[in-house]
Design an enzyme around this catalytic site. Structure first.
Site, mmCIF file in Angstrom:
data_model
loop_
_atom_site.group_PDB
_atom_site.id
_atom_site.type_symbol
_atom_site.label_atom_id
_atom_site.label_comp_id
_atom_site.label_asym_id
_atom_site.label_seq_id
_atom_site.Cartn_x
_atom_site.Cartn_y
_atom_site.Cartn_z
ATOM 1 N N LYS A 118 0.956 -1.149 -0.048
ATOM 2 C CA LYS A 118 0.033 -0.128 0.086
ATOM 3 C C LYS A 118 0.862 1.228 -0.220
ATOM 4 C CE LYS A 118 -4.430 0.914 0.390
ATOM 5 N NZ LYS A 118 -5.512 -0.081 -0.012
HETATM 6 N N1 GLU Z 1 -7.291 -0.131 -3.482
HETATM 7 C C1 GLU Z 1 -7.950 -1.220 -3.668
HETATM 8 C C2 GLU Z 1 -8.103 -1.974 -2.351
HETATM 9 O O1 GLU Z 1 -8.061 -1.501 -1.306
HETATM 10 C C3 GLU Z 1 -7.575 -1.913 -4.837
HETATM 11 C C4 GLU Z 1 -6.163 -2.542 -4.758
HETATM 12 C C5 GLU Z 1 -5.689 -3.128 -6.070
HETATM 13 O O2 GLU Z 1 -6.528 -3.117 -7.068
HETATM 14 O O3 GLU Z 1 -4.476 -3.455 -6.148
HETATM 15 O O4 GLU Z 1 -8.347 -3.189 -2.363
#
Ligand code: GLU
Length: 429
Positions: A118
């Site tokens: 993240k």
């Molecule tokens: N930000 C989204 C989540 O928290 C998608 C993450 C992604 O597709 O890599 O799941």
């Protein structure tokens, strides 16, 4: 440069609102059920890598401002790290750590071959011009690019970032490596190698999970009153798709306020109003009600918290008046509140399952980029449905086997999957 969470009045309060501690508490409960040994517990609890970078940017008025960016890679045993990048004034390292760990568990719950990562940039996108956002994104990408790559770490959109942000990221990365590398990010515009159905995927997953949850409770969508907190990519699209399936959406909110109509909101009209005016308030077909966390106490059958973390807490969990909670956001219930909801017999489908539609289609996007062959929207949606339904069943089976909530079951299932891979690979020395 320190970006620790702001000091809270007393320790227990701070603990409840620290998402990394919330995640660790749930992890420990699940690890106890699995009888996980201490060594493996320590490995899986600890982020593999954390990067903090300074992002100097020339603002529109000529000043230089230095922003702070993070990228946390929690675990890459099962594949490249995967996870979004959020832009917000209060992003901090503990939040990004928790979100990275949640991505590891989320990818394992839906069994896509990724680890968890993240990113975050401390900034207020509401106060930035498009040009400033572009310069922040490009400089942040350049700063973290040594740890990125289609086989290393693949970012995606999250709170306050979107397909344009991903297009800038893709271009910056590609310019540095001297070749167009579409598989470096997901959630890109379709014209740049994005997947059909990706924008709607998280909301679609939420709709599918609500359907499976209601089935388990013996209720029909047509009889369900739904309250949605948030009207962005998850809440807005989730509400729209549920509305299409015949659910009655009785209340919705955004960061500025909330609206209610007990006869059911005309969701497409609400979204058109938001698109036009930038906020939900002022919509003609509803009455204005108190926004923020208060909307979560509206009596309903399905509650979809789809905004940010720490919304259902020990402060309001007793007043939640619903049968089913489908967590569209990441971490909307604190670990302490989760226990209260379980004791009250409210069924909660946890974030790492309920909002996994996004990363599932991100996986499809990455596969398509690498194949250079693009699927129809029908194929994407059908494949997504299969993954969501199967994952819901897998988690339900574990919940029945261990006699635990869906949340603890989802952690048990995913930790077990990651631990299995870790044991097979062994400790690199
Ligand atoms: N930000 C989204 C989540 O928290 C998608 C993450 C992604 O597709 O890599 O799941």
């Amino acid at each position: 440069m320190s970006h620790a969470p702001a000091a809270a009045p007393h320790a227990s309060h701070q603990d409840e609102f620290n998402p990394f501690l919330s995640m660790a508490q749930l992890f420990d409960t699940a690890a106890d059920h699995l009888g996980l040994d201490k060594g493996l517990r320590d490995v899986l609890r600890t982020p593999d890598r954390e990067m903090t970078v300074a992002i100097p940017v020339v603002m529109d008025d000529g000043r230089i401002e230095v922003f702070t960016g993070y990228r946390v890679q929690h675990n890459f045993s099962r594949g490249p790290c995967k996870g979004g990048i959020r832009y917000a004034p209060d992003v901090n390292l503990d939040e990004v750590r928790a979100l990275a760990a949640w991505m590891t568990w989320k990818c394992a719950v839906v069994d896509v071959p990724f680890g968890g990562g993240k990113g975050g940039v401390v900034c207020d996108p509401r106060k930035l011009s498009k040009g400033e956002l572009e310069r922040i994104t490009r400089r942040y990408t350049a700063a973290i690019m040594d740890i990125l790559g289609p086989d290393r770490d693949v970012p995606a959109p999250d709170v306050n970032t979107n397909e344009q942000t991903m297009a800038w990221l893709m271009d910056t990365y590609s310019m540095h490596v001297r070749k167009t590398t579409t598989a470096i990010v997901t959630g890109k515009p379709i014209a740049l190698g994005g997947s059909r159905g990706r924008t709607e995927a998280t909301g679609r997953g939420v709709m599918l999970i609500a359907r499976e949850g209601l089935k388990k409770l013996g209720m029909k969508p047509q009889d369900a009153r739904v309250v949605v907190q948030g009207s962005g990519n998850v809440g807005g699209i989730g509400a729209m798709l549920m509305h299409r399936e015949g659910y009655k959406i009785v209340a919705m909110s955004d960061q500025y306020g909330a609206i209610q109509n007990d006869a059911g909101l005309d969701v497409p009209a609400v979204l058109a109003h938001i698109k036009k005016t930038g906020r939900i308030l002022g919509f003609a077909g509803a009455r204005e009600v108190e926004g923020g966390q208060k909307i979560l106490e509206t009596p309903c059958d399905v509650l979809v918290p789809a905004a940010v973390e720490n919304q259902i807490t020990t402060g309001n969990a007793q007043r939640i008046d619903t049968k089913l909670i489908v967590e569209g956001a990441n971490g909307p219930c604190t670990a302490a509140a989760s226990k209260i909801l379980d004791d009250r017999g409210i069924m909660v489908v946890p974030d790492i399952l309920a909002n996994a539609g996004g990363v599932t289609v991100s996986y499809f996007e990455w596969v398509q980029d690498r194949m250079g062959y693009f699927w129809s929207e029908q194929r994407v949606n059908n494949s997504l449905e299969q993954v969501m339904v199967k994952s819901f069943e897998d988690v339900s089976t574990v919940a029945a086997k261990y006699k635990v909530s869906m949340r603890i079951a989802a952690y048990i299932l995913s930790i077990d999957r990651v631990a299995t891979v870790y044991r097979l690979r062994g400790v690199f020395a």
